[in-house]
Motif scaffolding. Structure first.
Motif, PDB file in Angstrom:
ATOM      1  N   ALA A  69     -86.583  21.357 -19.263  1.00 28.90           N
ATOM      2  CA  ALA A  69     -85.224  21.714 -19.532  1.00 28.90           C
ATOM      3  C   ALA A  69     -84.871  22.851 -18.834  1.00 28.90           C
ATOM      4  O   ALA A  69     -83.836  22.982 -18.477  1.00 28.90           O
ATOM      5  CB  ALA A  69     -85.409  21.829 -21.244  1.00 28.90           C
ATOM      6  N   TYR A  70     -85.472  23.955 -18.823  1.00 30.29           N
ATOM      7  CA  TYR A  70     -85.055  25.048 -18.047  1.00 30.29           C
ATOM      8  C   TYR A  70     -84.752  24.753 -16.732  1.00 30.29           C
ATOM      9  O   TYR A  70     -83.637  25.124 -16.401  1.00 30.29           O
ATOM     10  CB  TYR A  70     -86.401  25.941 -18.179  1.00 30.29           C
ATOM     11  N   TYR A  71     -85.588  24.110 -15.914  1.00 33.26           N
ATOM     12  CA  TYR A  71     -85.107  23.904 -14.689  1.00 33.26           C
ATOM     13  C   TYR A  71     -84.095  22.815 -14.221  1.00 33.26           C
ATOM     14  O   TYR A  71     -83.303  22.847 -13.436  1.00 33.26           O
ATOM     15  CB  TYR A  71     -86.453  23.244 -13.683  1.00 33.26           C
ATOM     16  N   ILE A 103     -78.717  36.749 -23.187  1.00 32.88           N
ATOM     17  CA  ILE A 103     -78.441  36.072 -24.684  1.00 32.88           C
ATOM     18  C   ILE A 103     -79.446  35.088 -25.247  1.00 32.88           C
ATOM     19  O   ILE A 103     -79.938  35.262 -26.137  1.00 32.88           O
ATOM     20  CB  ILE A 103     -77.138  35.951 -24.502  1.00 32.88           C
ATOM     21  N   PHE A 104     -79.377  34.036 -24.301  1.00 28.96           N
ATOM     22  CA  PHE A 104     -80.207  32.800 -24.522  1.00 28.96           C
ATOM     23  C   PHE A 104     -81.856  33.233 -24.641  1.00 28.96           C
ATOM     24  O   PHE A 104     -82.591  32.594 -25.275  1.00 28.96           O
ATOM     25  CB  PHE A 104     -79.797  31.841 -23.622  1.00 28.96           C
ATOM     26  N   MET A 105     -82.029  34.250 -23.767  1.00 33.61           N
ATOM     27  CA  MET A 105     -83.605  34.825 -24.194  1.00 33.61           C
ATOM     28  C   MET A 105     -83.883  35.134 -25.448  1.00 33.61           C
ATOM     29  O   MET A 105     -85.015  34.994 -25.982  1.00 33.61           O
ATOM     30  CB  MET A 105     -83.904  35.657 -22.805  1.00 33.61           C
ATOM     31  N   GLY A 122     -83.067  24.985 -21.857  1.00 30.34           N
ATOM     32  CA  GLY A 122     -82.099  24.562 -20.806  1.00 30.34           C
ATOM     33  C   GLY A 122     -80.755  25.471 -20.488  1.00 30.34           C
ATOM     34  O   GLY A 122     -80.364  25.661 -19.443  1.00 30.34           O
ATOM     35  N   ALA A 123     -80.360  26.225 -21.820  1.00 29.58           N
ATOM     36  CA  ALA A 123     -79.246  27.182 -21.418  1.00 29.58           C
ATOM     37  C   ALA A 123     -79.668  28.522 -20.695  1.00 29.58           C
ATOM     38  O   ALA A 123     -78.773  28.907 -19.794  1.00 29.58           O
ATOM     39  CB  ALA A 123     -78.977  27.645 -23.058  1.00 29.58           C
ATOM     40  N   ILE A 124     -80.765  28.857 -20.803  1.00 27.43           N
ATOM     41  CA  ILE A 124     -81.658  30.159 -20.111  1.00 27.43           C
ATOM     42  C   ILE A 124     -81.527  29.657 -18.735  1.00 27.43           C
ATOM     43  O   ILE A 124     -81.010  30.363 -17.767  1.00 27.43           O
ATOM     44  CB  ILE A 124     -82.882  30.391 -20.524  1.00 27.43           C
ATOM     45  N   GLY A 125     -81.771  28.479 -18.188  1.00 29.55           N
ATOM     46  CA  GLY A 125     -81.891  28.009 -16.882  1.00 29.55           C
ATOM     47  C   GLY A 125     -80.695  27.888 -16.362  1.00 29.55           C
ATOM     48  O   GLY A 125     -80.055  28.338 -15.235  1.00 29.55           O
TER      49      GLY A 125
END
Length: 426
Positions: A69-71, A103-105, A122-125
């Motif tokens: 999801a991150y990538y 912020i998302f972290m 996913g938002a962090i990525g």
């Protein structure tokens, strides 16, 4: 006014850049810091994964979904972020990237649901991925192509430093507090750094022109038709498959299948990453000394990476892993400054942000697909440690083959002076 760079104008550009020497190295330092933090944000997952899975009730085989999801977000924002860095400039985009990722972290460190956690990853990525293309574009505006080996070596050492920081600090934060502390801490630092970047960064005077076919077609279609760029994208895909597959899975595999303590596993991955911190600038400097040669050193590193992944999969004891880690880390990271430094030479300044973002998105597809692929190979082989590392080794081997066919000095490339560039006051 723009003019083709003659020998005399090259000297003039050198004098102009020398006059802003402290500032341009400051630009590199700030971009490097920002890239380091987005790398820490990404790498914090590896040493935290088992604890997050236990806390959120996620089985081991499903943990790869969070990384994927991150990538997925990271890949998408590389393309979009690169495009917008050509439109609005690198300073604003780097600030947005770091502040948003931070912020998302912080939010991820407060989540109690696996579904929400996957979405937040996913938002962090999505935010973190926008930083890279903007950073490459800014740096290429302050340093000439023949200097970019050492510059991109220093800049991309941030990815290795991020892994080292995550694998040395995060396990200790988990032991002292819990996994949420690392996400809150590094998220807050990212936010502050993003604000600093907005106020201190400016573009420079160097412009690179490359003849492009495609007429009035969109930037992405023109770049997709650039054979050398697409081969470079395939080479990086294979390299990233190996590098980030190792970063994501190695802690878990060493702990579960070799019985290594999670702190020792973090030390091993930290040693692996430390070689990238020092090796990337060194090999970048060496390639500059070779008159900007990037292709052959990249091939050598990718083939060495392939061999070392196979060797690593055969090891058993902590001492064996510790001895092998620096050699694996050297190969796993040191192809990167060469392929990054090739991008400006292949596409020019006008489309550099878009190109850097696009090829990094394609490189990161390797990072996106590899967590699930290695998990599948591991399960299908009956939890075989060597099978997982053999699957990782396929990536850099393909990357070396693709790099062999890249023409690193295309016709029609030239460097120009932009007399109207917005320069920082020094």
């Amino acid at each position: 006014m723009k003019a083709e760079l003659t020998a005399a104008q090259g000297d003039a550009l050198g004098e102009k850049l020398h006059g802003h020497n402290r500032y341009r190295w400051g630009v590199l330092a700030i971009c490097w810091l920002g890239f380091t933090l987005t790398s820490v944000d990404r790498s914090a997952w590896g040493p935290s994964a088992l604890f997050i899975g236990q806390d959120l009730g996620v089985p081991l085989a499903s943990l790869g979904v969070f990384a994927t999801a991150y990538y997925a977000g990271y890949v998408f924002s590389n393309v979009a972020g690169g495009y917008f860095s050509d439109k609005i400039g690198g300073r604003a985009l780097i600030a947005i990237s770091l502040i948003g990722a931070g912020i998302f972290m912080v939010l991820f460190g407060s989540t109690k649901s696996s579904g929400v956690g996957i979405a937040v990853q996913g938002a962090i990525g999505l935010f973190a991925g926008a930083e890279y293309g903007a950073g490459v574009k800014l740096l290429a505006s302050w340093f000439r192509p023949r200097e970019l080996g050492k510059v991109m070596g220093i800049y991309t050492s941030a990815t290795a430093l991020g892994v080292l920081i995550a694998n040395t600090i995060v396990p200790r934060l988990i032991n002292a507090f819990d996994w949420t502390t690392s996400y809150h801490t590094f998220g807050s630092i990212s936010i502050v750094t993003g604000i600093i970047c907005y106020f201190l960064l400016r573009p420079g005077p160097v412009r690179i022109e490359v003849a492009q076919s495609g007429g009035s077609r969109s930037k992405l279609r023109v770049l997709a038709g650039n054979r050398n760029l697409m081969l470079l994208a395939l080479s990086g895909f294979g390299g990233f498959w190996g590098t980030y597959g190792f970063v994501i899975w190695s802690n878990t595999l060493m702990v579960k299948e070799r019985g290594i303590d999670h702190t020792v596993a973090g030390l091993i991955v930290g040693i692996f990453a430390a070689m990238g911190i020092f090796g990337k600038p060194a090999i970048g400097w060496f390639s500059d000394w070779l008159d900007g040669a990037r292709r052959v050193p990249a091939i050598v590193m990718l083939l060495m990476f392939t061999a070392m992944l196979i060797v690593f999969g055969l090891l058993q004891s902590p001492l064996e892993f510790i001895i092998a880690a620096p050699f694996l880390g050297l190969a796993a990271y040191c192809y990167l400054p060469m392929i990054v430094a090739l991008v400006p030479r292949l596409v020019g300044s006008a489309m550099l942000g878009t190109a850097a973002g696009m090829v990094n998105a394609l490189w990161q597809l390797g990072s996106t697909l590899v967590p699930l692929a290695i998990g599948g190979a591991f399960a299908a082989s009956g939890n075989s440690f060597i099978a997982a590392f053999a699957a990782l080794a396929v990536g850099p081997f393909i990357g070396a083959i693709a790099m062999y066919f890249v023409n690193e000095r295309p016709e029609g490339s030239r460097t120009e002076i932009d007399e109207t560039a917005e320069l920082a006051k020094t």
